[in-house]
Design a protein around this motif. Structure first.
Motif, PDB file in Angstrom:
ATOM      1  N   TYR A 215      -2.174  -1.296  -3.641  1.00 15.34           N
ATOM      2  CA  TYR A 215      -3.220  -0.332  -3.277  1.00 15.34           C
ATOM      3  C   TYR A 215      -2.568   1.040  -3.256  1.00 15.34           C
ATOM      4  CZ  TYR A 215      -7.178   1.583  -0.580  1.00 15.34           C
ATOM      5  OH  TYR A 215      -8.258   2.315  -0.155  1.00 15.34           O
ATOM      6  N   THR A 216      -3.028   1.908  -4.149  1.00 13.99           N
ATOM      7  CA  THR A 216      -2.433   3.239  -4.206  1.00 13.99           C
ATOM      8  C   THR A 216      -3.481   4.331  -4.068  1.00 13.99           C
ATOM      9  OG1 THR A 216      -0.805   4.574  -5.406  1.00 13.99           O
ATOM     10  CG2 THR A 216      -2.488   3.472  -6.747  1.00 13.99           C
TER      11      THR A 216
ATOM     12  N   GLU B 194       0.597   7.475 -15.675  1.00 15.84           N
ATOM     13  CA  GLU B 194       2.024   7.123 -15.689  1.00 15.84           C
ATOM     14  C   GLU B 194       2.335   6.075 -14.614  1.00 15.84           C
ATOM     15  OE1 GLU B 194       4.703   8.563 -17.442  1.00 15.84           O
ATOM     16  OE2 GLU B 194       6.291   7.589 -16.295  1.00 15.84           O
ATOM     17  N   LYS B 195       1.743   6.274 -13.435  1.00 15.24           N
ATOM     18  CA  LYS B 195       1.984   5.342 -12.324  1.00 15.24           C
ATOM     19  C   LYS B 195       1.451   3.944 -12.686  1.00 15.24           C
ATOM     20  CE  LYS B 195      -0.135   6.295  -8.382  1.00 15.24           C
ATOM     21  NZ  LYS B 195      -0.333   6.951  -7.078  1.00 15.24           N
ATOM     22  N   LEU B 196       0.248   3.903 -13.253  1.00 15.29           N
ATOM     23  CA  LEU B 196      -0.348   2.613 -13.623  1.00 15.29           C
ATOM     24  C   LEU B 196       0.489   1.915 -14.694  1.00 15.29           C
ATOM     25  CD1 LEU B 196      -4.138   3.609 -13.657  1.00 15.29           C
ATOM     26  CD2 LEU B 196      -2.966   2.204 -11.942  1.00 15.29           C
TER      27      LEU B 196
ATOM     28  N   VAL C 279      -7.244   1.694  -6.632  1.00 15.28           N
ATOM     29  CA  VAL C 279      -6.979   3.127  -6.559  1.00 15.28           C
ATOM     30  C   VAL C 279      -7.958   3.765  -5.582  1.00 15.28           C
ATOM     31  CG1 VAL C 279      -6.828   5.299  -7.855  1.00 15.28           C
ATOM     32  CG2 VAL C 279      -6.188   3.140  -8.966  1.00 15.28           C
ATOM     33  N   GLY C 280      -7.449   4.272  -4.475  1.00 14.62           N
ATOM     34  CA  GLY C 280      -8.273   5.024  -3.526  1.00 14.62           C
ATOM     35  C   GLY C 280      -8.270   6.482  -3.951  1.00 14.62           C
TER      36      GLY C 280
ATOM     37  N   ILE D  79       0.860  -1.190   0.000  1.00 17.79           N
ATOM     38  CA  ILE D  79       0.000   0.000   0.000  1.00 17.79           C
ATOM     39  C   ILE D  79       0.894   1.237   0.000  1.00 17.79           C
ATOM     40  CG2 ILE D  79      -1.853   1.227   1.241  1.00 17.79           C
ATOM     41  CD1 ILE D  79      -1.998  -1.424   3.014  1.00 17.79           C
ATOM     42  N   GLY D  80       0.534   2.251  -0.813  1.00 16.96           N
ATOM     43  CA  GLY D  80       1.285   3.504  -0.740  1.00 16.96           C
ATOM     44  C   GLY D  80       0.914   4.453  -1.856  1.00 16.96           C
TER      45      GLY D  80
END
Ligand SMILES: Cc1cc2nc3c(=O)[nH]c(=O)nc-3n(C[C@H](O)[C@H](O)[C@H](O)COP(=O)(O)O)c2cc1C
Ligand SMILES: Nc1ncnc2c1ncn2[C@@H]1O[C@H](COP(=O)(O)OP(=O)(O)OP(=O)(O)O)[C@@H](O)[C@H]1O
Length: 190
Positions: free
Chosen positions: A49-50, A70-72, A85-86, A18-19
């Motif tokens: 979990y981001t 970009e992160k995905l 994605v929260g 998670i982060g």
């Protein structure tokens, strides 16, 4: 790679990290590699979990390094099977640490992996100790840069602001001029 919001995913088992993972830098990469290795060993999905936006960016304490897209893209290349994605907003941040912990049970984590200093839940009350009381938790040693400084998104933001792009690239572990790289960087350079 599947992308979910929490509540839309139920898994019989997983290995989870998670982060915010803004920048997906070398410290994140080590943590993600460890999580992946443990998931593969157990034969269960590797779940990330981001948060979007990263809480620090939401609170105006730093500029965004990587867009969600970009992160995905980077998480997919690393081999994440499922990404949750929260959507970090005024409502989301009201969840206290126990509510957050209860929600994680949707993905039945056999193990959770984090680096040092991870915090979660309203007012950042949730600590590694608390998480470890509820789940089988592994904590990695910090990945440091050559000057014995811990790699962090905050450090990389500072380097970019100071125009030290090659140092930033060293800590990121990828090239800022790569085709998929940040839109935001152009703003930082302007
Ligand atoms: C439900 C929830 C509520 C949070 N509330 C706060 C908050 O009130 N203040 C804050 O600075 N961070 C808050 N955070 C962000 C955490 O401190 C932390 O940045 C986040 O869990 C991501 O961890 P990382 O920064 O180590 O990636 C919250 C996180 C979650 C999941
Ligand atoms: N250098 C590092 N070595 C090992 N783990 C790390 C490192 N940096 C971050 N992590 C871990 O990655 C996860 C996500 O952290 P986070 O997204 O907050 O990164 P960060 O670089 O600490 O960000 P920021 O500087 O904005 O607080 C956490 O478990 C954190 O402990």
């Amino acid at each position: 790679m599947d992308i979910h919001t929490l509540g839309s995913v139920n898994l019989a088992a997983s290995v989870l990290t998670i982060g915010a993972f803004d920048g997906v830098h070398k410290g994140h990469q080590r943590l993600l590699a460890k999580t992946k290795e443990r998931a593969r060993r157990r034969g269960v999905p590797f779940v990330v979990y981001t948060f979007d936006p990263p809480p620090k960016v939401y609170f105006g304490r730093g500029q965004l390094l990587t867009t969600l897209e970009e992160k995905l893209y980077r998480l997919e290349r690393i081999g994440a099977d499922q990404v949750i994605v929260g959507r970090f907003d005024e409502d989301y941040m009201k969840k206290d640490m126990l509510e957050f912990i209860e929600e994680l049970r949707d993905v039945n984590p056999l193990e959770i992996w984090e680096g040092p200093n991870f915090r979660f839940g309203k007012g950042r009350k949730g600590t590694l100790d608390v998480l470890g009381q509820h789940f089988n938790l592994g904590v990695l040693h910090p990945v440091e840069c050559p000057e014995n400084e811990m790699i962090s998104s905050t450090r990389i933001r500072q380097l970019i602001e100071a125009g030290e792009y090659s140092r930033a690239e060293q800590l990121l572990g990828w090239d800022l001029t790569s085709p998929a790289a940040f839109q935001n960087l152009e703003l930082a350079r302007a």
